[in-house]
Design an enzyme around this catalytic site. Structure first.
Site, PDB file in Angstrom:
ATOM      1  CB  ILE A 187      49.271  35.768  35.430  1.00  0.00           C
ATOM      2  CG1 ILE A 187      48.231  36.537  36.107  1.00  0.00           C
ATOM      3  CG2 ILE A 187      49.774  34.333  35.715  1.00  0.00           C
ATOM      4  CD1 ILE A 187      46.921  35.774  35.770  1.00  0.00           C
ATOM      5  CE  LYS A 188      47.183  41.516  37.889  1.00  0.00           C
ATOM      6  NZ  LYS A 188      47.131  40.315  38.634  1.00  0.00           N
TER       7      LYS A 188
END
Length: 385
Positions: A187-188
């Protein structure tokens, strides 16, 4: 997962794919070379070019990056590492992995980041490193005290897991004087599926990190294919990044300009929608320079707000429970007023590139309705809610 599945405000965070990642992975699968190889090396070169630096070393995760950075900085048993308690537990676990001791420090309540004064107040003869956390994507500028830290032999190791693409002044994070560690988790801002990167300060550090990430072996995989032996020159770990993961990262990097614009626009849309909402204070990520990773607010009665919004299908979260209150780190607990206040008040709103303005309006409306029904009052940046 593809973008056709369209996650909405029920998800706190979600990867955003541009449609080329699957093709890039398929090419690696067809090549028969799945592990660390030419694709990973190309990813390293492209990231270094993007940041405007000589070199970058890809590794298996952001946690691995922090661990390796501490090792090459010479941090070990008997040393202290200054670190904010307000961070994911991986930051602290990396310090423990080298046998060092975390020295927890407080944060600025408005940004959830450390500053140079908080850092220098904690420096002692035992301090071997400072590990600022670039929370939510916001850069932490220690330039004013960098000379003094250098004189004392204190390394600066940036936990920039949230901050790929952000800027510190005119340069991207990673192009300064710190050992910088990125995460490319699911989810970066840029994802490899899983992965990380260390930005070395010198060619010698780059060489050392490359040996460490591959069990201390001096030769690359290509070099080992043409010889009957290899040399193990140091302690090492199996921390290399695979070509499969690097292929995803390369596809993501090609579209990072769009990612940067989209995440800034989302954060500004939230800021505008939240500005007239009583009972809420936004955590400032400095969107003009940052690529935001989170959208966080501070509210009173946070746990009640969390439960109500969750029950209404709004994917709020808490990033993070302070580490100095965790059982595993109790030996190093200190009184940290701003951190403890933030730990009771912070709430992460859904934040990912699948969100529309309508999603954000729904989130903010649900938050406002609950606070109004609960009789909330404005939470000022310096005051307790």
């Amino acid at each position: 997962m593809t973008n056709s599945s369209r996650p909405d405000a029920r998800r706190n965070a979600s990867p955003y794919l541009y449609g080329e990642e699957a093709e890039a992975v398929a090419r690696v699968l067809e090549s028969g070379q799945y592990g660390h190889g030419a694709v990973t090396e190309e990813f390293e070169r492209r990231v270094a070019d993007f940041l405007g630096i000589p070199d970058a070393v890809a590794v298996a995760s952001g946690t691995a990056a922090l661990h390796l950075a501490l090792i090459v900085a010479g941090v070990g048993p008997g040393d202290e590492v200054i670190v904010p308690s307000m961070t994911f537990c991986a930051t602290v676990q990396a310090i423990l992995a080298v046998g060092a001791t975390p020295r927890f420090v407080d944060i600025e309540l408005g940004t959830l980041c450390v500053n140079d004064q908080l850092v220098m107040e904690a420096v002692s003869d035992a301090t071997a490193a400072v590990m600022p956390v670039l929370f939510g994507g916001r850069a932490v500028d220690l330039a004013a005290v960098q000379g003094e830290l250098d004189e004392r032999g204190v390394a600066v190791i940036e936990d920039a897991a949230h901050a790929f693409g952000s800027r510190n002044g005119p340069r991207r994070v990673g192009a300064g004087r710190a050992l910088t560690c990125f995460s490319f988790g699911p989810i970066k801002n840029l994802t490899c599926g899983q992965g990380g990167m260390v930005i070395p300060r010198t060619p010698e550090e780059a060489d050392a990190i490359r040996r460490l990430r591959l069990l201390g072996v001096a030769q690359s995989q290509a070099e080992r294919a043409n010889t009957t032996t290899y040399r193990v020159e140091s302690f090492g770990l199996r921390y290399q990044l695979s070509d499969l993961n690097a292929a995803v990262g390369l596809a993501q990097l090609a579209h990072f300009g769009a990612t940067e614009r989209a995440r800034r626009d989302l954060w500004r849309t939230y800021r505008s929608a939240l500005s007239s909402l009583e009972g809420v204070t936004s955590v400032d990520v400095d969107p003009d320079r940052s690529v935001p990773h989170l959208c966080q607010v501070r509210v009173k009665n946070r746990d009640a707000v969390f439960a109500r919004l969750r029950s209404q299908g709004v994917g709020v979260g808490v990033h993070y429970p302070p580490n100095h209150s965790q059982p595993a780190f109790a030996a190093w607990k200190r009184t940290l007023p701003a951190t403890e206040q933030a730990g009771q008040e912070i709430l992460s709103l859904p934040f990912h590139q699948h969100l529309t303005e309508q999603h954000i309006e729904h989130v903010v409306s649900a938050l406002g309705q609950f606070l109004k029904s609960a009789g909330g009052t404005m939470c000022s940046p310096a005051a307790s809610c």
